[in-house]
Design an enzyme around this catalytic site. Structure first.
Site, PDB file in Angstrom:
ATOM      1  N   THR B 185     -15.529  39.506   2.042  1.00  0.00           N
ATOM      2  CA  THR B 185     -14.908  38.236   2.190  1.00  0.00           C
ATOM      3  C   THR B 185     -13.543  38.223   3.095  1.00  0.00           C
ATOM      4  O   THR B 185     -12.961  39.331   2.713  1.00  0.00           O
ATOM      5  CB  THR B 185     -14.300  37.770   0.649  1.00  0.00           C
ATOM      6  OG1 THR B 185     -13.568  38.589  -0.003  1.00  0.00           O
ATOM      7  CG2 THR B 185     -15.694  37.453  -0.242  1.00  0.00           C
ATOM      8  N   GLU B 330     -19.719  34.928  -2.104  1.00  0.00           N
ATOM      9  CA  GLU B 330     -19.802  35.545  -3.509  1.00  0.00           C
ATOM     10  C   GLU B 330     -20.986  34.676  -4.071  1.00  0.00           C
ATOM     11  O   GLU B 330     -21.558  35.181  -5.130  1.00  0.00           O
ATOM     12  CB  GLU B 330     -18.679  35.483  -4.448  1.00  0.00           C
ATOM     13  CG  GLU B 330     -17.454  36.239  -4.115  1.00  0.00           C
ATOM     14  CD  GLU B 330     -16.440  35.702  -3.210  1.00  0.00           C
ATOM     15  OE1 GLU B 330     -16.736  34.799  -2.473  1.00  0.00           O
ATOM     16  OE2 GLU B 330     -15.156  36.088  -3.173  1.00  0.00           O
ATOM     17  N   LYS B 439       1.818  21.283  -8.732  1.00  0.00           N
ATOM     18  CA  LYS B 439       1.760  21.268 -10.065  1.00  0.00           C
ATOM     19  C   LYS B 439       3.176  20.412 -10.448  1.00  0.00           C
ATOM     20  O   LYS B 439       4.177  21.188 -10.382  1.00  0.00           O
ATOM     21  CB  LYS B 439       1.443  22.512 -10.964  1.00  0.00           C
ATOM     22  CG  LYS B 439       0.415  22.918 -10.527  1.00  0.00           C
ATOM     23  CD  LYS B 439      -0.179  24.096 -11.792  1.00  0.00           C
ATOM     24  CE  LYS B 439      -1.494  24.394 -11.211  1.00  0.00           C
ATOM     25  NZ  LYS B 439      -1.849  25.651 -11.951  1.00  0.00           N
ATOM     26  N   TRP B 444      -1.570  17.517 -11.576  1.00  0.00           N
ATOM     27  CA  TRP B 444      -1.961  18.364 -10.374  1.00  0.00           C
ATOM     28  C   TRP B 444      -1.941  17.182  -9.231  1.00  0.00           C
ATOM     29  O   TRP B 444      -2.659  16.144  -9.412  1.00  0.00           O
ATOM     30  CB  TRP B 444      -3.515  18.902 -10.426  1.00  0.00           C
ATOM     31  CG  TRP B 444      -3.273  19.901 -11.316  1.00  0.00           C
ATOM     32  CD1 TRP B 444      -2.402  20.195 -12.166  1.00  0.00           C
ATOM     33  CD2 TRP B 444      -4.380  20.953 -11.569  1.00  0.00           C
ATOM     34  NE1 TRP B 444      -2.829  21.460 -12.809  1.00  0.00           N
ATOM     35  CE2 TRP B 444      -4.112  21.858 -12.336  1.00  0.00           C
ATOM     36  CE3 TRP B 444      -5.773  20.962 -10.897  1.00  0.00           C
ATOM     37  CZ2 TRP B 444      -4.964  22.914 -12.761  1.00  0.00           C
ATOM     38  CZ3 TRP B 444      -6.598  21.925 -11.547  1.00  0.00           C
ATOM     39  CH2 TRP B 444      -6.115  22.618 -12.312  1.00  0.00           C
TER      40      TRP B 444
END
Lengths: 542, 542
Positions: B185, B330, B439, B444
C-alpha cells in the site's frame, strides 16, 4: 509461506446475516401448509432462525447432532434450516416420497435426534414412529390452532416450542469444514447413501450459483424454487437467494399448474427452477386458460432431461429463457447449466435449440471429464461418449459412515454413473446411465437415445431399452414398449419408424410389449427391475 | 463432525485451467508495450503460463519465493502472474509510480528474488539496481528484436528465457492458504506495508466479483480493465475474467482517451473499470470528436470518489451504466459496489443519482460497520458517520512481516481509516478519512464535504480542508484554496458561496490561498504535508 488474510470461516449463518443486514426488508413469500400465502422479511427470518438455534440448544441439541426436517419449501423450513445449521447441528432433509422402510433406514442410519415435520406428513411418521431408534422428539411445523391430534409420542407444536426462546443469540464460529447438511440419495440399487455437505461447500456452492453465468441471482430477482429444499438445497437456491438478497417465493405443498401460475403471476416472479414434470403441468394450465408469463425471465430445468419441445414452448411462445441444468445430490447439486456464450449470439434457432438441449457447461469450481472403461480421458469433441467424472469443492468424497467405500479414484475424480459427451465449448450432454449402456461388440449403444427415438412414435406411451446377453455381441438392445391406450402398434411398425434415424447396428434386436414399466420413488425407470423380468429372455438374433 | 466433501484447494491455477478447458478459444487482446495490438486465447495463455512456471523452477525459484513484476496490463503480465502464483511462488506486483526510494524499500523488504520488468521501466530499475539486495535476475518483458541495451546485470530477454521451457508441466497442489500475491500500500505516512493475498482469498474474491450483483462477468462480456494489475489484482478482474471466460482487452501502457476509445470501439468492449481521471480523459476525447459508446454497457469507477456529474454524463449522454465502487488494497480490493436493488426500479433520476453517488453496498463475504471513537456501533440510518470497519475472507489480518503490528480489533474487524455513513439498504458513503475529520466540540466535520463544496465555486482549481487547533473547540476547519489561473476570488466570495449549503458550525473559520497543494504518488492530497505547513497557523477565531 501462508497468506495474511482474515480467518473468516465460510459458515452458512453468515449467508443469513448478510441477507438480514443488507437486505433486511426483502420478502420471503410462502404458501403455507395451512393454506394462506404469508410473507416475512429476511430480518424476521434471521430473528426466528436464531430463536430456533437457541431453542435447539435449550433442548440439548449439540454441535454435530443430526436434526431432521420433513417439510415443504416455506419460511418455516428456511428458519429451521438456518437455525439447525447455524448452531452447528446437521440439517437432515427427508424426502417424503421415500418408501417408509427407506425412511426408517435413513433416519436410523443418520441417528436423527429431533424431527421437524409438516402436518401433511404426520400420518407417515405415525406409521413408522416405533421403528425410529434415535429420535427423541418430534416438532410439528404448525401453530396451536392447526395442531393435529397425533399419537406420536413427544410431539410438540412448532410455534409453542419456538415461543420458549428469544433471538438474543450469537451464532457460534467454528471450522468451515464442519458438517452442515445431510441428504440421502435415492439409489436404484442398495440402501440410500448419505451426502454430508459442509458449511464451506454450501457457501462455495451458493457463490458459484450466483455467478452471473450460472443462476446469477441478484437483489432484483424474484425467485420461485419449486424444486424442494430436500432435493439438494433446492438446487442451491436456499443459499443463493439470501446471499444475493433476492425475493424468495416458496410454493409450499402445491406444485400443480394453477398454484404455481398464481404465484408466478401474483408475485411477479422473474426466475424459477423445477423438474420437467412441474413444467408440463404449468404449460398445460397456461394453454387451457390462455394465459401469459409476462414477468418471468428464466426457468431452470433439471432433475431429468428436458425435452427440446419444452424449451421451444417456453422460449418461443412465452418469451421465457430456458436453462437446462444437470447435477447430483453428491454435487450440492449443480454440475452444469446451459447458458449460451457470447460467441453464440445470433446463431440460428435450430442450432441454439440443439445447444440448449444439452445439459450445459460447468461453472468455475466444477471440473468434468469423460473416460473409457480403462479410465483413459476421451476427446472433448461432442461425439465421443464415456463415463462422466467430476471433481470440485462441493462434490462428495465419501458417503455418510463410509457406505459404498472409496468413491474417488486416485486423482480425486468421482464417477457420476452417467455417460456423456463433452463438446469443445464445454457443453455436456448426458447420453445414458453407465449401467444402462448396451455394450455391443466392444462399442457402446445409448439406451436413452433409443428410448427418446421410440417415444417419438405416436402410438408409444413409454419406452425402455435394456441390454440382453448375446452369444456373439455380448449384449444387444431389447426395446420394451408400453402402447398408448387403444393402439395396436407392432414390432415392425416401430422398427421401421426408427430405421434410418440411427446407425444400423444400434437397431434393437427385438421389441417387447408390456402393460407398464416400473419406476422408482422419484419417477425414474427402474431398469434393475426390467433386467430382472427379462433375465431369461432370448433374442431372436441369438 | 466434518462434512464429507472433496478436498479441492481453491488455487488460482484452477482459474486458468477452467478458462483454458471451457473457454479455450476466448481471446485476450493486448496493446503491447512494443506497439501493436496482439491477441491470444486462454488456451495459449494457459500453455505459456505453465511454461513460465516450469522455467521458474528451472531457474531455482521455489514455493514461497517472491517474484516481482513491474508491468502493464497485457497477456505477458497475465501469463507471468499465473505462472508465478501457479507454481507456488508469490507474485509481487510493483507500482512503477512509486518513488525510487520506496521501490527499493519494498523490493528489499519483500526479498524479491527475480524481477519481470517492461522495457518502459528499465531506466527506473537501472537507477536503483545497485540498491536491490535480494534480486538475482531481471527478465525484460519483450522479445529479442525489442531488447533494449541495458546496464542491468543478469538482464535476460523474456521470450528467450521462456523459449527454454515447454508446457509439459502440471500445477502443484498445496494448501489453499498459501501466499499467492503481494501488493504494497502507498500509505501517506510511514513505510509502505505489504498485503499478502492467499490463493483462497484470491479465488473467493474472484467469485464474489462475478456474483451477478457485483461485477457479474459472463462469457459474453468483453472487459477492459484500465485499472492496473498492480492495483490490487486489477480490482479482481485478473481472476474474475478467466473464471467467467470473459474476453479480456488489455490497454498496455496507453491510458489516454484516444487509446482507450480505440479499444472500446474496436473490440466492442461491454464493461470497463478505472479511476475517475481515466474517464475524464475519455469523456474529453469523446466530446471533442463527437463520438459515441454503442457497445459499452457498464463502467466501474473507483479508486477515488466519482463526481455525480461524471455518472450523469455516462448514463444520460452515452447510455452507459455507472457503478461506483470502493475498496482497498487490503480488501483484495472490492469492498462495495453501487448496483441498485430491485426496489429502486423506477425511482426518479435525482434519487437514483444520489444513490449512485454513494460508494455502494458490500457483496456477500464483505462485512461493514461504522463505530464511534469508543468502538460503539453507530446506526445504519444514512446519517450517522463513523469509523468504517470491515471483515471478510479476502481482507488483511496483518501486513507482511508484521509491519504496523496488530491491525484487527478483538472481534476481527479491520479499521479502514475511512469515515462513512451506512444507510438501511446497506449503501455506504465515504465522508472522510478518519485522520482528516475535523473534531469540533466533540462533533465531526467532514473535510471532504467542505472540499467538494468549495471546488464547486467556478474560480477554485483545487481545495483542501484541514483541522487547526482551537482553544475552545479543539479543532476548527481551515479551507486551503488554489485559485484558477487569472482569477482573484476572495475569502468572502468563497464563504458566501458556501453559506446556506452546509450547517453553520461546519463553515471554515478561515480561507488560505496557496499556489499548489501537495499530492502523493497516486494523486491523493497529502494532508500530512499541509498540516506541517500550517502547523503554527492561528485562526482569526482563536
Amino acid at each position: 509461506m501462508l497468506g495474511l488474510m482474515q480467518d473468516w470461516p465460510l459458515l452458512v449463518s453468515k449467508v443469513l446475516d448478510h441477507a438480514a443486514t443488507y437486505h433486511g426488508d426483502q420478502e420471503i413469500v410462502s404458501r403455507t401448509t395451512e393454506g394462506p400465502v404469508e410473507r416475512c422479511t429476511y430480518k424476521e427470518l434471521h430473528s426466528r432462525a436464531r430463536r430456533v438455534a437457541k431453542r435447539l440448544e435449550a433442548q440439548g441439541i449439540k454441535k454435530g447432532d443430526v436434526v431432521a426436517t420433513m417439510a415443504w419449501n416455506n419460511a418455516r423450513h428456511m428458519e429451521a434450516w438456518y437455525g439447525i445449521m447455524g448452531m452447528g447441528a446437521v440439517c437432515h432433509t427427508l424426502n417424503p416420497r421415500l418408501f417408509p422402510e427407506q425412511l426408517v433406514y435413513i433416519m436410523n442410519h443418520a441417528e436423527d435426534q429431533l424431527l421437524f415435520v409438516e402436518t401433511t406428513f404426520v400420518p407417515l411418521i405415525e406409521a413408522v414412529a416405533d421403528k425410529l431408534q434415535t429420535v427423541k422428539g418430534v416438532v410439528i411445523m404448525t401453530d396451536a390452532a392447526h395442531m393435529p391430534d397425533t399419537k406420536i409420542e413427544n410431539a410438540i407444536c412448532y410455534e409453542d416450542w419456538l415461543a420458549e426462546a428469544d433471538d438474543d443469540y450469537t451464532w457460534p464460529q467454528f471450522d468451515e469444514n464442519t458438517a452442515a447438511g445431510l441428504c440421502y440419495t435415492s439409489g436404484t440399487t442398495g440402501n440410500p447413501k448419505g451426502v454430508l455437505y459442509s458449511h464451506k461447500s454450501n457457501v462455495i456452492h451458493g457463490m458459484l450459483a450466483n455467478a452471473a453465468d450460472t443462476l446469477g441471482l441478484t437483489s432484483g430477482e424474484v425467485i420461485l424454487p419449486v424444486v424442494p429444499m430436500f432435493h439438494a438445497n433446492a438446487w442451491a437456491i436456499a443459499f443463493a437467494a439470501p446471499m444475493a438478497g433476492a425475493k424468495l417465493v416458496m410454493p409450499g405443498p402445491k406444485m400443480d399448474g394453477e398454484s404455481i401460475y398464481e404465484l408466478l403471476d401474483g408475485e411477479k416472479v422473474t426466475a424459477t427452477a423445477a423438474v420437467p414434470t412441474v413444467w408440463l403441468m404449468l404449460l398445460g394450465f397456461l394453454e387451457e386458460n390462455n394465459l401469459e408469463l409476462p414477468h418471468l425471465n428464466q426457468v431452470v430445468i433439471g432433475g431429468s432431461a428436458c425435452p427440446p419441445s419444452m424449451i421451444e414452448t417456453f422460449e418461443k411462445k412465452y418469451g421465457v429463457e430456458v436453462f437446462h441444468a444437470w447435477g447430483m445430490t453428491e454435487m450440492s447439486p449443480i454440475g452444469t447449466l446451459g447458458r449460451l456464450k457470447g460467441k453464440h449470439a445470433g446463431i440460428p434457432w435450430d442450432e441454439k435449440l440443439s445447444l440448449k438441449a444439452k445439459q450445459g457447461r460447468p461453472p468455475f469450481t466444477v471440473e468434468v471429464k469423460i473416460t473409457d472403461d480403462e479410465g483413459n480421458e476421451l476427446p472433448r469433441d461432442g461425439k465421443a461418449f464415456g463415463h462422466l467424472l467430476v471433481r470440485g469443492p462441493a462434490i462428495s468424497k465419501s458417503y455418510m459412515k463410509g457406505e459404498g467405500g472409496e468413491i474417488l479414484d486416485d486423482d480425486g475424480w468421482f464417477d457420476t454413473g452417467d455417460v456423456a459427451t463433452l463438446d469443445p465449448d464445454g457443453y455436456m450432454q448426458i447420453t445414458d446411465r453407465a449401467k444402462d449402456v448396451i455394450k455391443s461388440g466392444g462399442e457402446w449403444i445409448s439406451s436413452i437415445d433409443l428410448e427418446n427415438l421410440a417415444v417419438g412414435h405416436p402410438d408409444v406411451a413409454e419406452a425402455a431399452v435394456i441390454g440382453i446377453e448375446h452369444p456373439k455381441w455380448d449384449e444387444r438392445p431389447l426395446l420394451i414398449i408400453v402402447r398408448k391406450e387403444g393402439t395396436e402398434v407392432s414390432k415392425e411398425d416401430i422398427l421401421s419408424f426408427m430405421d434410418g434415424k440411427i446407425a444400423k447396428w444400434w437397431m434393437p434386436d427385438d421389441v417387447a410389449f408390456v402393460k407398464e414399466i416400473p419406476h422408482n420413488a422419484t419417477g425414474k425407470i427402474l431398469k434393475t427391475a426390467l433386467r430382472e423380468t427379462f433375465k431369461d429372455y432370448v433374442l431372436p438374433t441369438a
